[in-house]
Design a protein around this motif. Sequence first.
Motif, PDB file in Angstrom:
ATOM      1  N   SER A  33       1.047  -1.019  -0.076  1.00  0.00           N
ATOM      2  CA  SER A  33       0.102   0.019  -0.072  1.00  0.00           C
ATOM      3  C   SER A  33       0.763   1.252  -0.031  1.00  0.00           C
ATOM      4  O   SER A  33       0.672   2.146   1.171  1.00  0.00           O
ATOM      5  N   PRO A  34       1.445   1.326  -1.156  1.00  0.00           N
ATOM      6  CA  PRO A  34       2.464   2.437  -1.140  1.00  0.00           C
ATOM      7  C   PRO A  34       1.834   3.862  -1.283  1.00  0.00           C
ATOM      8  O   PRO A  34       0.528   3.792  -2.021  1.00  0.00           O
ATOM      9  N   GLU A  35       2.267   4.964  -0.954  1.00  0.00           N
ATOM     10  CA  GLU A  35       1.525   6.278  -1.176  1.00  0.00           C
ATOM     11  C   GLU A  35       1.963   7.014  -2.301  1.00  0.00           C
ATOM     12  O   GLU A  35       1.365   8.040  -2.806  1.00  0.00           O
ATOM     13  N   PHE A  36       3.206   6.299  -2.922  1.00  0.00           N
ATOM     14  CA  PHE A  36       3.832   7.417  -3.817  1.00  0.00           C
ATOM     15  C   PHE A  36       3.956   6.329  -5.106  1.00  0.00           C
ATOM     16  O   PHE A  36       4.431   5.149  -5.006  1.00  0.00           O
ATOM     17  N   LEU A  37       3.758   6.976  -6.287  1.00  0.00           N
ATOM     18  CA  LEU A  37       4.390   6.290  -7.594  1.00  0.00           C
ATOM     19  C   LEU A  37       5.743   7.249  -8.025  1.00  0.00           C
ATOM     20  O   LEU A  37       5.421   8.162  -8.144  1.00  0.00           O
ATOM     21  N   ILE A  51      17.717   7.053  -2.243  1.00  0.00           N
ATOM     22  CA  ILE A  51      17.948   8.679  -2.110  1.00  0.00           C
ATOM     23  C   ILE A  51      16.873   9.138  -1.455  1.00  0.00           C
ATOM     24  O   ILE A  51      16.862  10.345  -1.076  1.00  0.00           O
ATOM     25  N   THR A  52      15.645   8.580  -0.992  1.00  0.00           N
ATOM     26  CA  THR A  52      14.571   8.996  -0.102  1.00  0.00           C
ATOM     27  C   THR A  52      14.620   8.491   1.243  1.00  0.00           C
ATOM     28  O   THR A  52      13.454   8.558   1.953  1.00  0.00           O
ATOM     29  N   ASP A  53      15.481   7.509   1.364  1.00  0.00           N
ATOM     30  CA  ASP A  53      15.628   6.761   2.788  1.00  0.00           C
ATOM     31  C   ASP A  53      14.191   6.035   3.187  1.00  0.00           C
ATOM     32  O   ASP A  53      13.686   6.113   4.304  1.00  0.00           O
ATOM     33  N   THR A  54      13.389   5.467   2.091  1.00  0.00           N
ATOM     34  CA  THR A  54      12.360   4.777   2.271  1.00  0.00           C
ATOM     35  C   THR A  54      12.644   3.256   2.510  1.00  0.00           C
ATOM     36  O   THR A  54      13.574   2.626   1.546  1.00  0.00           O
ATOM     37  N   GLN A  55      11.674   2.554   2.601  1.00  0.00           N
ATOM     38  CA  GLN A  55      11.617   1.189   2.834  1.00  0.00           C
ATOM     39  C   GLN A  55      11.023   0.283   1.698  1.00  0.00           C
ATOM     40  O   GLN A  55      10.189   0.973   0.969  1.00  0.00           O
ATOM     41  N   PRO A  56      11.212  -0.888   1.330  1.00  0.00           N
ATOM     42  CA  PRO A  56      10.548  -1.722   0.375  1.00  0.00           C
ATOM     43  C   PRO A  56       9.243  -1.566   0.757  1.00  0.00           C
ATOM     44  O   PRO A  56       8.569  -1.819   1.830  1.00  0.00           O
ATOM     45  N   GLY A  57       8.435  -1.688  -0.206  1.00  0.00           N
ATOM     46  CA  GLY A  57       6.911  -1.308  -0.027  1.00  0.00           C
ATOM     47  C   GLY A  57       6.213   0.040   0.039  1.00  0.00           C
ATOM     48  O   GLY A  57       5.117   0.246   0.166  1.00  0.00           O
ATOM     49  N   GLU A  58       7.213   1.012   0.273  1.00  0.00           N
ATOM     50  CA  GLU A  58       6.642   2.385   0.439  1.00  0.00           C
ATOM     51  C   GLU A  58       6.586   3.191  -0.943  1.00  0.00           C
ATOM     52  O   GLU A  58       5.913   4.225  -0.892  1.00  0.00           O
ATOM     53  N   ILE A  59       7.204   3.008  -2.014  1.00  0.00           N
ATOM     54  CA  ILE A  59       7.438   3.807  -3.175  1.00  0.00           C
ATOM     55  C   ILE A  59       7.110   2.556  -4.445  1.00  0.00           C
ATOM     56  O   ILE A  59       7.751   1.531  -4.373  1.00  0.00           O
ATOM     57  N   PHE A  60       6.034   2.846  -5.328  1.00  0.00           N
ATOM     58  CA  PHE A  60       6.032   2.047  -6.294  1.00  0.00           C
ATOM     59  C   PHE A  60       6.728   2.471  -7.451  1.00  0.00           C
ATOM     60  O   PHE A  60       6.493   3.842  -7.797  1.00  0.00           O
ATOM     61  N   VAL A  61       7.418   1.751  -8.323  1.00  0.00           N
ATOM     62  CA  VAL A  61       8.501   2.504  -9.244  1.00  0.00           C
ATOM     63  C   VAL A  61       8.261   1.979 -10.439  1.00  0.00           C
ATOM     64  O   VAL A  61       8.365   0.873 -10.788  1.00  0.00           O
ATOM     65  N   HIS A  62       8.543   2.879 -11.375  1.00  0.00           N
ATOM     66  CA  HIS A  62       8.685   2.866 -12.881  1.00  0.00           C
ATOM     67  C   HIS A  62       9.955   3.792 -13.393  1.00  0.00           C
ATOM     68  O   HIS A  62       9.806   5.106 -12.970  1.00  0.00           O
ATOM     69  N   VAL A  79       1.132   1.092 -15.569  1.00  0.00           N
ATOM     70  CA  VAL A  79       1.726   1.304 -14.306  1.00  0.00           C
ATOM     71  C   VAL A  79       1.040   2.482 -13.494  1.00  0.00           C
ATOM     72  O   VAL A  79       0.621   2.248 -12.621  1.00  0.00           O
ATOM     73  N   LEU A  80       0.839   3.499 -14.269  1.00  0.00           N
ATOM     74  CA  LEU A  80       0.003   4.443 -13.745  1.00  0.00           C
ATOM     75  C   LEU A  80      -1.384   4.313 -13.627  1.00  0.00           C
ATOM     76  O   LEU A  80      -1.844   4.603 -12.126  1.00  0.00           O
ATOM     77  N   ASP A  81      -2.128   3.349 -14.126  1.00  0.00           N
ATOM     78  CA  ASP A  81      -3.385   3.288 -13.790  1.00  0.00           C
ATOM     79  C   ASP A  81      -3.519   2.258 -12.749  1.00  0.00           C
ATOM     80  O   ASP A  81      -4.267   2.109 -11.944  1.00  0.00           O
ATOM     81  N   TYR A  82      -2.350   1.288 -12.799  1.00  0.00           N
ATOM     82  CA  TYR A  82      -2.510   0.370 -11.309  1.00  0.00           C
ATOM     83  C   TYR A  82      -2.284   1.175 -10.158  1.00  0.00           C
ATOM     84  O   TYR A  82      -2.737   1.043  -9.352  1.00  0.00           O
ATOM     85  N   ALA A  83      -1.365   1.974 -10.222  1.00  0.00           N
ATOM     86  CA  ALA A  83      -0.926   2.646  -8.902  1.00  0.00           C
ATOM     87  C   ALA A  83      -1.866   3.585  -8.599  1.00  0.00           C
ATOM     88  O   ALA A  83      -2.369   3.717  -7.422  1.00  0.00           O
ATOM     89  N   VAL A  84      -2.797   4.296  -9.422  1.00  0.00           N
ATOM     90  CA  VAL A  84      -3.498   5.244  -9.172  1.00  0.00           C
ATOM     91  C   VAL A  84      -4.853   4.509  -8.653  1.00  0.00           C
ATOM     92  O   VAL A  84      -5.632   4.903  -7.862  1.00  0.00           O
ATOM     93  N   ASN A  85      -5.579   3.655  -9.692  1.00  0.00           N
ATOM     94  CA  ASN A  85      -6.683   2.915  -9.389  1.00  0.00           C
ATOM     95  C   ASN A  85      -6.886   1.991  -8.410  1.00  0.00           C
ATOM     96  O   ASN A  85      -7.815   1.394  -8.040  1.00  0.00           O
ATOM     97  N   ILE A  86      -5.450   1.083  -8.279  1.00  0.00           N
ATOM     98  CA  ILE A  86      -5.732  -0.299  -7.455  1.00  0.00           C
ATOM     99  C   ILE A  86      -4.704   0.132  -6.234  1.00  0.00           C
ATOM    100  O   ILE A  86      -5.300  -0.273  -5.088  1.00  0.00           O
ATOM    101  N   LEU A  87      -3.582   0.509  -6.300  1.00  0.00           N
ATOM    102  CA  LEU A  87      -3.018   0.943  -5.233  1.00  0.00           C
ATOM    103  C   LEU A  87      -3.320   2.101  -4.500  1.00  0.00           C
ATOM    104  O   LEU A  87      -3.233   2.317  -3.233  1.00  0.00           O
ATOM    105  N   LYS A  88      -4.168   3.159  -5.060  1.00  0.00           N
ATOM    106  CA  LYS A  88      -4.617   4.213  -4.540  1.00  0.00           C
ATOM    107  C   LYS A  88      -3.562   5.150  -3.974  1.00  0.00           C
ATOM    108  O   LYS A  88      -3.635   5.621  -2.803  1.00  0.00           O
ATOM    109  N   VAL A  89      -2.563   5.307  -4.793  1.00  0.00           N
ATOM    110  CA  VAL A  89      -1.390   5.976  -4.506  1.00  0.00           C
ATOM    111  C   VAL A  89      -1.892   7.775  -4.252  1.00  0.00           C
ATOM    112  O   VAL A  89      -2.814   7.955  -4.983  1.00  0.00           O
TER     113      VAL A  89
END
Length: 210
Positions: A33-37, A51-62, A79-89
Amino acid sequence: MDFEKLLSNNRAWAQLRVDEDPDFFNRLAGLQSPEFLWIGCSDSRVPANQITDTQPGEIFVHRNIANLVVHTDVNLAAVLDYAVNILKVKHVIVCGHYGCGGVRAAMTRTDYKAILNKWLRNIKDVYRIYQEELDAIEGEEARADRLVELNVREQVMNLAKMSTIQRVWKNENRVHLHGWAYGLKNGYINPILHLPPNTPIDPLYEYEDL
């Protein structure tokens, strides 16, 4: 570095994570459940988590060459569709970086053959839009750094032109768009642009009946 070293490093890393936190991988195996794409450059020197000092699972990456948002790129669109509409970033970040090889290549007239020429054409178009400003900058490095920033800005605007973003803006008032540039020489991120939900754009690109 031989590939076997990568596997050895992986085993050591995994064991260290378990030693520090026995439930680490059990949590990761659950629902992400990442908040960021993060839409970043493929450059190996710009890893989003480090570079953002975040943990696995916190950022969805493309990632792709020069962090481009091309409306015909089905990979990015998915990727955008999945992140925005499924993961709800809540945030989509386009992060470029100073010293980008793709940006520098686009500033030349070198023939990089079919595929790279097509891809770099998108950056050349950014240069054309801002040519008067860029040509007035003395020094190739300074000019390239400014093109990195302008390229980030245009890619964020390309996101705002996509129906996926406009739909979630209208229906949920969700997803902030951010444009950043990372400094290889100092490790700092420079914020370039921020578009909150429902930021007005050129009406030509705004969809009706979303």
